[in-house]
Design a protein around this motif. Sequence first.
Motif, PDB file in Angstrom:
ATOM      1  N   ASP A  34     -13.638   6.134   4.426  1.00 42.59           N
ATOM      2  CA  ASP A  34     -12.935   6.180   3.152  1.00 42.59           C
ATOM      3  C   ASP A  34     -13.808   5.488   2.108  1.00 42.59           C
ATOM      4  O   ASP A  34     -14.061   4.279   2.189  1.00 42.59           O
ATOM      5  CB  ASP A  34     -11.586   5.468   3.269  1.00 42.59           C
ATOM      6  N   THR A  41       1.422   4.445   4.139  1.00 46.33           N
ATOM      7  CA  THR A  41       2.567   4.665   3.264  1.00 46.33           C
ATOM      8  C   THR A  41       3.812   4.872   4.107  1.00 46.33           C
ATOM      9  O   THR A  41       3.742   4.972   5.334  1.00 46.33           O
ATOM     10  CB  THR A  41       2.323   5.898   2.372  1.00 46.33           C
ATOM     11  N   LYS A  49      -3.303  -0.251   5.878  1.00 48.39           N
ATOM     12  CA  LYS A  49      -2.912   0.568   4.734  1.00 48.39           C
ATOM     13  C   LYS A  49      -1.948   1.646   5.199  1.00 48.39           C
ATOM     14  O   LYS A  49      -1.421   1.594   6.291  1.00 48.39           O
ATOM     15  CB  LYS A  49      -4.156   1.180   4.073  1.00 48.39           C
ATOM     16  N   ALA A  95      -4.069  13.167  -0.684  1.00 43.13           N
ATOM     17  CA  ALA A  95      -3.666  11.764  -0.757  1.00 43.13           C
ATOM     18  C   ALA A  95      -4.871  10.837  -0.678  1.00 43.13           C
ATOM     19  O   ALA A  95      -5.792  11.046   0.109  1.00 43.13           O
ATOM     20  CB  ALA A  95      -2.698  11.448   0.379  1.00 43.13           C
ATOM     21  N   ARG A  96      -4.850   9.785  -1.524  1.00 43.05           N
ATOM     22  CA  ARG A  96      -5.881   8.757  -1.516  1.00 43.05           C
ATOM     23  C   ARG A  96      -5.211   7.395  -1.354  1.00 43.05           C
ATOM     24  O   ARG A  96      -4.110   7.169  -1.856  1.00 43.05           O
ATOM     25  CB  ARG A  96      -6.685   8.789  -2.824  1.00 43.05           C
ATOM     26  N   ASN A  97      -5.902   6.502  -0.670  1.00 43.79           N
ATOM     27  CA  ASN A  97      -5.352   5.166  -0.456  1.00 43.79           C
ATOM     28  C   ASN A  97      -5.194   4.412  -1.771  1.00 43.79           C
ATOM     29  O   ASN A  97      -6.044   4.500  -2.667  1.00 43.79           O
ATOM     30  CB  ASN A  97      -6.254   4.363   0.476  1.00 43.79           C
ATOM     31  N   HIS A 104      -9.868  11.920   0.441  1.00 42.81           N
ATOM     32  CA  HIS A 104      -8.571  12.477   0.836  1.00 42.81           C
ATOM     33  C   HIS A 104      -8.316  12.079   2.287  1.00 42.81           C
ATOM     34  O   HIS A 104      -8.875  12.662   3.214  1.00 42.81           O
ATOM     35  CB  HIS A 104      -8.573  13.991   0.675  1.00 42.81           C
ATOM     36  N   VAL A 153      -0.015   5.940  -0.827  1.00 42.92           N
ATOM     37  CA  VAL A 153      -1.016   6.952  -1.134  1.00 42.92           C
ATOM     38  C   VAL A 153      -0.662   7.598  -2.467  1.00 42.92           C
ATOM     39  O   VAL A 153       0.518   7.705  -2.816  1.00 42.92           O
ATOM     40  CB  VAL A 153      -1.127   8.035  -0.037  1.00 42.92           C
ATOM     41  N   THR A 165       0.804  -1.214   0.000  1.00 40.89           N
ATOM     42  CA  THR A 165       0.000   0.000   0.000  1.00 40.89           C
ATOM     43  C   THR A 165       0.843   1.273   0.000  1.00 40.89           C
ATOM     44  O   THR A 165       1.983   1.292   0.468  1.00 40.89           O
ATOM     45  CB  THR A 165      -0.917   0.032   1.236  1.00 40.89           C
TER      46      THR A 165
END
Length: 202
Positions: free
Chosen positions: A147, A79, A77, A185-187, A174, A38, A36
Amino acid sequence: MKQLSLLATLAVAASGVGEAQAQNVRVGLKGGPSYTTVVGQNVDGAAYKWGFHGGVLVNFKLSDRLSLQPEVLYSQKGTKEENSTTRIDVNYVDLPVVLRATPGLGGLFVEAGPQLGYLAGSTSRVDTRKPLARVTTDFAGSYPHFDVGYAVGFGYQLNSGLGIGLRYNGGLTHVLKGATDDDTARNSAFQLYLSALVGKGR
């Protein structure tokens, strides 16, 4: 006597319907590693990190080629910063609902559908060497609680219930607005999984 015969007939019919419905429903478990990060604007330097996901599922057979599969998954998840020891762990209870299609090539299937994730916790962690220490900050109160996203993937399912699949899970929300005001940022997660279903049918 006719009433008894009628009741017996109805009982047999109801039993048959119940058995047919049971054959169209399978329950099971799934789990595996996640890779995972972002994506989006203002996320330069974001790199992939490893995590885990796993949970339960119910598969409803709609036809010989289609089935509907809701799931409840715990998903790690987040980063990490490229060339750094800084990482952000964002964990969710994910609720994907995928439509699964089998093109008729053995147990091969493709799947796609929406997903809603509930934030279970989020931390920022920095490992330092001088002095040797780990600094962890809890950001769970800063990030969005939900999310909204989607899931697409493919895999192979045996009649016995054992299966393997690869899924991409993309977020639309976001999720790191608690980190910076302008963060979009998005997953983004790749999930490899093994699954085991109980019940009849594919």
